[in-house]
Design an enzyme around this catalytic site. Sequence first.
Site: not given
Length: 379
Positions: A156, A250, A260
């Site tokens: 990530h 997404e 978000y």
Amino acid sequence: MRAAIYPLIILLSCSLSGSPVMGGKPQAVEDVPVPQGDGVRVEDWVTGLDIPWSLVFLPGGRALVSQRRGTIRLIEDGKLSDKPYAVVEDVTAIGEGGLMGLALHPKFPDEPFVYAMYTYTGGSGLRNRVVRFRHNGATGAFDRVIVDGIPGGTFHDGGRIAFGPDGMLYITTGETTRPELAQDLESLGGKILRVTAEGDIPPDNPFPGSPVYSYGHRNPQGIAWRPGTGELFESEHGPSGEFGAHANDEINIIKKGGNYGWPKVIGAPSKKPYIDPIVVWKKATPPSGIAFPSGRLLKSLGGNLLVATLGSQALVRIVLGEDGEVVRIERWFEGRYGRLRDVVEGPDGALYVLTNNTDGRGRPRDGDDRILRILPAGD
């Protein structure tokens, strides 16, 4: 390595962040398989790459491609130059980290700078930074650090960088499997950052004195601006087991200062103050690079959003209406070329797509990794 580490990550994430609010799927259309694409043909442009991540075109048709182990390669006339364009000596290529995004200065070649984002090992562990190189024709020489201190991790890391229509540099950063960073405005993890070409903080950023442009992101890997409206679109990976959730990848439209939701919300629960995605895939579709082709050569694709996807191994086409509503979603070439990392429109109007099969997660084909060139079927 991932199988051994990830369960621990999931447990830590759940204990730190609590249970998120789960939401439904906002788009009104289902994905449609289009195995051969729509009126296109595909050819190899470059083969034999080592974990390519990002592709940018130089004036005149030459191109640069980043490879995650730390080299930037020059491509001329569809062939790799024998000598690397640049080597990042202190890169730490581990898991999803390493040399990632590339971008050219918006006034290139008058301002002869190439920007790159990469993972390195600092005194307190893994970090990410953005640097720039001075373009010297066939090579690039290190010039300066633009942004440093971005959290880094085995997973990530975000990694996409691009200059917007406003001339500012946008940087996507992941939360490095520490979900709480995404909501922490003091951290650069789990954000989209916005700085000048010199790395300064623009005075019109939403949080004074901060490079943060938007937050609440898990692992954003693609950004592109929609022609005509100037809206910033972003692709983002959903959970891979955190909180017992999966998929929920997404596509977002990014608003200045917007939150978000990760890890407070997953999907599209319409829960203020969080901004819902315009697409949430319930089938795992981890998206990476995205592009809005002009339609100059591939006329039917003008104004569409194209998304390179990893685990689902498809080039996704999203057709948008005039008001930005999702009209149709297609999955091109699913499984045919393996994992796809980036999609770029070249100066010739063709599409160029990077495969990502040599990093230990994919199944390499002969010639992988490669750059595919997508042309009209009749050419």
